[in-house]
Design a protein around this motif. Structure first.
Motif, mmCIF file in Angstrom:
data_model
loop_
_atom_site.group_PDB
_atom_site.id
_atom_site.type_symbol
_atom_site.label_atom_id
_atom_site.label_comp_id
_atom_site.label_asym_id
_atom_site.label_seq_id
_atom_site.Cartn_x
_atom_site.Cartn_y
_atom_site.Cartn_z
ATOM 1 N N LEU A 275 0.852 -1.206 0.000
ATOM 2 C CA LEU A 275 0.000 0.000 0.000
ATOM 3 C C LEU A 275 0.884 1.251 0.000
ATOM 4 C CD1 LEU A 275 -2.836 -1.004 2.512
ATOM 5 C CD2 LEU A 275 -3.077 -0.623 0.049
ATOM 6 N N PRO A 276 0.465 2.269 -0.738
ATOM 7 C CA PRO A 276 1.322 3.461 -0.840
ATOM 8 C C PRO A 276 1.486 4.176 0.496
ATOM 9 C CG PRO A 276 -0.839 3.854 -1.838
ATOM 10 C CD PRO A 276 -0.764 2.391 -1.536
ATOM 11 N N LYS A 277 2.681 4.638 0.739
ATOM 12 C CA LYS A 277 2.966 5.432 1.931
ATOM 13 C C LYS A 277 2.351 6.826 1.759
ATOM 14 C CE LYS A 277 7.330 3.062 2.972
ATOM 15 N NZ LYS A 277 6.830 1.875 2.243
ATOM 16 N N PRO A 278 2.162 7.549 2.877
ATOM 17 C CA PRO A 278 1.605 8.903 2.761
ATOM 18 C C PRO A 278 2.392 9.731 1.733
ATOM 19 C CG PRO A 278 1.752 8.268 5.067
ATOM 20 C CD PRO A 278 2.416 7.178 4.274
ATOM 21 N N GLY A 279 1.666 10.436 0.893
ATOM 22 C CA GLY A 279 2.307 11.290 -0.105
ATOM 23 C C GLY A 279 2.594 10.601 -1.425
ATOM 24 N N MET A 280 2.419 9.288 -1.452
ATOM 25 C CA MET A 280 2.799 8.540 -2.650
ATOM 26 C C MET A 280 1.573 8.162 -3.498
ATOM 27 S SD MET A 280 6.103 8.335 -2.485
ATOM 28 C CE MET A 280 6.721 6.951 -3.465
ATOM 29 N N ILE A 281 1.848 7.978 -4.795
ATOM 30 C CA ILE A 281 0.864 7.397 -5.695
ATOM 31 C C ILE A 281 1.267 5.939 -5.905
ATOM 32 C CG2 ILE A 281 -0.133 7.436 -8.013
ATOM 33 C CD1 ILE A 281 0.519 10.460 -8.091
ATOM 34 N N GLY A 282 0.497 5.036 -5.329
ATOM 35 C CA GLY A 282 0.769 3.621 -5.538
ATOM 36 C C GLY A 282 0.155 3.159 -6.839
ATOM 37 N N ILE A 283 0.820 2.228 -7.491
ATOM 38 C CA ILE A 283 0.237 1.600 -8.678
ATOM 39 C C ILE A 283 0.292 0.094 -8.450
ATOM 40 C CG2 ILE A 283 0.339 1.304 -11.181
ATOM 41 C CD1 ILE A 283 2.146 3.809 -11.242
ATOM 42 N N PHE A 284 -0.838 -0.543 -8.581
ATOM 43 C CA PHE A 284 -0.880 -2.005 -8.517
ATOM 44 C C PHE A 284 -1.096 -2.533 -9.929
ATOM 45 C CE2 PHE A 284 -2.512 -2.899 -3.880
ATOM 46 C CZ PHE A 284 -1.339 -2.361 -3.374
ATOM 47 N N ASP A 285 -0.137 -3.273 -10.418
ATOM 48 C CA ASP A 285 -0.246 -3.970 -11.691
ATOM 49 C C ASP A 285 -0.689 -5.390 -11.327
ATOM 50 O OD1 ASP A 285 0.141 -5.317 -14.052
ATOM 51 O OD2 ASP A 285 2.267 -4.823 -14.266
ATOM 52 N N ARG A 286 -2.001 -5.646 -11.481
ATOM 53 C CA ARG A 286 -2.703 -6.757 -10.839
ATOM 54 C C ARG A 286 -2.743 -6.473 -9.329
ATOM 55 N NH1 ARG A 286 -3.275 -10.872 -14.713
ATOM 56 N NH2 ARG A 286 -1.792 -10.701 -16.434
ATOM 57 N N SER A 287 -3.441 -7.326 -8.577
ATOM 58 C CA SER A 287 -3.751 -6.935 -7.204
ATOM 59 C C SER A 287 -4.361 -8.086 -6.417
ATOM 60 C CB SER A 287 -4.766 -5.793 -7.251
ATOM 61 O OG SER A 287 -5.994 -6.320 -7.758
ATOM 62 N N GLN A 288 -5.004 -7.733 -5.316
ATOM 63 C CA GLN A 288 -5.763 -8.706 -4.519
ATOM 64 C C GLN A 288 -6.842 -9.403 -5.349
ATOM 65 O OE1 GLN A 288 -5.476 -5.449 -3.980
ATOM 66 N NE2 GLN A 288 -7.390 -4.455 -3.339
ATOM 67 N N TYR A 289 -7.255 -8.771 -6.449
ATOM 68 C CA TYR A 289 -8.331 -9.382 -7.241
ATOM 69 C C TYR A 289 -7.893 -10.655 -7.957
ATOM 70 C CZ TYR A 289 -11.213 -5.654 -5.750
ATOM 71 O OH TYR A 289 -11.932 -4.818 -4.926
ATOM 72 N N GLU A 290 -6.601 -10.833 -8.142
ATOM 73 C CA GLU A 290 -6.150 -12.110 -8.723
ATOM 74 C C GLU A 290 -6.623 -13.290 -7.869
ATOM 75 O OE1 GLU A 290 -4.616 -12.658 -11.689
ATOM 76 O OE2 GLU A 290 -4.969 -10.528 -12.029
ATOM 77 N N ASP A 291 -6.824 -13.010 -6.585
ATOM 78 C CA ASP A 291 -7.212 -14.092 -5.670
ATOM 79 C C ASP A 291 -8.694 -14.455 -5.754
ATOM 80 O OD1 ASP A 291 -4.717 -14.853 -4.068
ATOM 81 O OD2 ASP A 291 -4.638 -12.669 -4.162
ATOM 82 N N VAL A 292 -9.449 -13.696 -6.560
ATOM 83 C CA VAL A 292 -10.818 -14.108 -6.898
ATOM 84 C C VAL A 292 -10.990 -14.196 -8.420
ATOM 85 C CG1 VAL A 292 -11.951 -13.293 -4.790
ATOM 86 C CG2 VAL A 292 -11.618 -11.702 -6.713
ATOM 87 N N LEU A 293 -9.865 -14.137 -9.143
ATOM 88 C CA LEU A 293 -9.935 -14.242 -10.609
ATOM 89 C C LEU A 293 -9.214 -15.522 -11.047
ATOM 90 C CD1 LEU A 293 -9.312 -10.456 -11.391
ATOM 91 C CD2 LEU A 293 -11.395 -11.724 -11.879
ATOM 92 N N VAL A 294 -7.901 -15.442 -11.227
ATOM 93 C CA VAL A 294 -7.172 -16.636 -11.668
ATOM 94 C C VAL A 294 -7.340 -17.782 -10.666
ATOM 95 C CG1 VAL A 294 -4.968 -15.853 -10.664
ATOM 96 C CG2 VAL A 294 -4.949 -17.510 -12.524
ATOM 97 N N VAL A 295 -7.358 -17.435 -9.396
ATOM 98 C CA VAL A 295 -7.500 -18.458 -8.350
ATOM 99 C C VAL A 295 -8.847 -19.178 -8.456
ATOM 100 C CG1 VAL A 295 -7.818 -18.729 -5.848
ATOM 101 C CG2 VAL A 295 -5.845 -17.430 -6.737
ATOM 102 N N ARG A 296 -9.863 -18.419 -8.796
ATOM 103 C CA ARG A 296 -11.208 -18.992 -8.977
ATOM 104 C C ARG A 296 -11.301 -19.805 -10.267
ATOM 105 N NH1 ARG A 296 -16.980 -15.624 -9.066
ATOM 106 N NH2 ARG A 296 -17.961 -16.833 -10.723
ATOM 107 N N VAL A 297 -10.855 -19.194 -11.377
ATOM 108 C CA VAL A 297 -11.002 -19.863 -12.673
ATOM 109 C C VAL A 297 -10.153 -21.134 -12.730
ATOM 110 C CG1 VAL A 297 -10.622 -19.623 -15.164
ATOM 111 C CG2 VAL A 297 -11.603 -17.715 -13.857
ATOM 112 N N GLU A 298 -8.966 -21.057 -12.180
ATOM 113 C CA GLU A 298 -8.073 -22.223 -12.222
ATOM 114 C C GLU A 298 -8.309 -23.169 -11.045
ATOM 115 O OE1 GLU A 298 -6.387 -22.807 -14.826
ATOM 116 O OE2 GLU A 298 -6.521 -20.853 -15.813
ATOM 117 N N GLN A 299 -9.304 -22.831 -10.223
ATOM 118 C CA GLN A 299 -9.675 -23.681 -9.082
ATOM 119 C C GLN A 299 -8.496 -24.000 -8.182
ATOM 120 O OE1 GLN A 299 -12.008 -27.010 -10.527
ATOM 121 N NE2 GLN A 299 -13.136 -25.744 -11.972
ATOM 122 N N LEU A 300 -7.757 -22.962 -7.844
ATOM 123 C CA LEU A 300 -6.561 -23.149 -7.007
ATOM 124 C C LEU A 300 -6.918 -23.323 -5.533
ATOM 125 C CD1 LEU A 300 -4.150 -20.525 -8.672
ATOM 126 C CD2 LEU A 300 -4.460 -22.947 -9.233
#
Lengths: 298, 298
Positions: B138-163
């Motif tokens: 998570l970005p520190k105060p003052g910063m612009i964080g960029i997530f290239d993919r994210s927590q959503y992989e854990d309900v996307l690829v993980v779901r589709v691939e039945q991990l």
């Protein structure tokens, strides 16, 4: 490799100085006299003055962008021995380390940049050898590392402020040379930039920071304390430049009184070093024809 | 706060859509039908077409640059409760997460950016809860964080691939909502961008990657495996968008078949959110008059 020359050709011939900037700014080996190097000079600058600088720097973008992508591609494809580049920035307060990062390093894809700002060591860092945190921050294959301050703080502020005994910092020059040699041998092209600003120009910049509420955040009262020790810092810089000016990790002295020259110069140095890597695009790691057929059917 | 309006005014009025882009691209709450959202649309785009895009995106730079510096200044000055911003990027392969980072996020100072690319979890990451690596990034105060993919992989690829079993991923939507709520309450403005690309456009982009040796490195045979599961992925995305579309962390659906629109749109969304923070420059943490005197004497 043949494809490279075609695709990395300079767009605007005006951006190409007659002699490589790397040669012009490379600190010659031997004794160093910083007072003899003009902080307001603009060696190799292809324009007429400040007004040309934004366009000249901007003109480097397409080529820098492709060169960086090629480096990154080699790192991503896990090409054996894929190189990396390290731009190391040192200089007195207000010399423009932040400005260079914003205006020169900002020209390339943030995905290809690995930036580390070395501050006063944390309690965790203090438990380790002073090179521990530096080693961990070395750029990975395919990356352009940027050091905002560096291992040199350990022979600069540490020396001037007498944070360790003379015998200790005195051994660090050779240690740093060894460290940098190993990094270079492992594939990192090291570009050490000393941003050379004058005592008078520093005063102007500190004054400017106090003149605008938009710049207060850049001002630190401790900078004036360091300024009071200017001769001691220049002496420490002189030794660092003289004793750590090696072929595998040379110093470049960037006259830094003119911000527009300084930013252009570092971008241009980066460009020349990336060209020097002479990288091809990595080979496919899969069967191209077979994959074309798979995609066509998909 | 009064100074803000003056100094962040838009340079080119053409860059200002009549309605905020955030309102146009904000996913409405309720059931989601991705097939009903045009992947080739250009909502809010102020230009005539592709030809205008580089200039329109470039025109955002001066303002983005100042807004980012103001955010960064607040973080650096350790202003209590200094905010941060998180641009979270999700989308199918070739939807342009990398392109957005290069062309939109590349407009701001790399010093103000905290970029994290989430890959297949490492052995270390696997030892922890799936949100462990996310929280650390998570970005520190003052910063612009960029997530290239994210927590959503854990309900996307993980779901589709039945991990993991259904019961496990099914509990994650609420968990992610809680996690994002806490991050938002701690001062992070969350901009979740779904880069919405069509099945046909993905095929063209994969084909293009196989047509040029300069693009082989971007191609991964596994992307075609994922493509074969397109409907399952769209279904998983639909649920992620529908079940995690909250006021504290809303989803924006970015039509992504036109790269030039996609890049402009994300830069514009960032701009609107930074303006929304309505930040002043931080107060001086020192006695300005006294420091002026010190510098003058130095």
């Amino acid at each position: 490799m043949a494809a490279k020359k075609k695709s990395t050709k300079t767009k605007a011939s005006a951006t190409k100085p007659t002699e490589p900037l790397s040669a012009l700014l490379r600190l010659p080996s031997g004794p160093v006299d910083l007072s003899a190097i003009d902080t307001a000079a603009t060696p190799g600058y292809p324009g007429a003055g400040k007004a040309d600088a934004p366009a000249l720097t901007e003109a480097l973008t397409p080529e820098l962008s492709e060169l960086q992508e090629r480096l990154y591609a080699n790192g991503r494809s896990e090409v054996e021995g894929a190189p990396s580049v390290l731009v190391l920035l040192q200089g007195m307060d207000t010399s423009g380390k932040g400005g260079v990062i914003r205006h020169a390093m900002g020209l390339v894809d943030p995905q290809g940049i690995q930036l580390t700002s070395f501050k006063v060591p944390t309690p965790e860092e203090r438990k380790h050898h002073y090179l521990w945190r530096i080693r961990r921050a070395l750029p990975k294959p395919g990356m352009i590392g940027i050091f905002d301050r560096s291992q040199y703080e350990d022979v600069l502020v540490v020396r001037v402020e007498q944070l360790v005994p003379v015998s200790e910092w005195n051994g660090r020059y050779d240690e740093i040379n060894d460290f940098e040699k190993k990094a270079a041998e492992a594939g990192t092209t090291i570009i050490k930039c000393f941003l050379h600003v004058s005592f008078a120009e520093q005063k102007e910049r500190l004054t400017a920071r106090l003149a605008s509420p938009a710049k207060y955040w850049k001002y630190n009262p401790r900078d004036v304390d360091a300024r009071a020790k200017w001769p001691a810092y220049q002496e420490a810089y002189t030794d660092a430049l003289e004793r750590c000016n090696t072929d595998h990790a040379p110093w470049f002295v960037i006259p830094a009184d003119r911000k527009w020259y300084r930013n252009w110069a570092v971008a241009q140095l980066l460009r020349e070093h990336l060209i020097g890597l002479d990288l091809s695009w990595p080979e496919a790691t899969f069967d191209v024809a077979a994959e074309k057929a798979r995609v066509a059917k998909s």
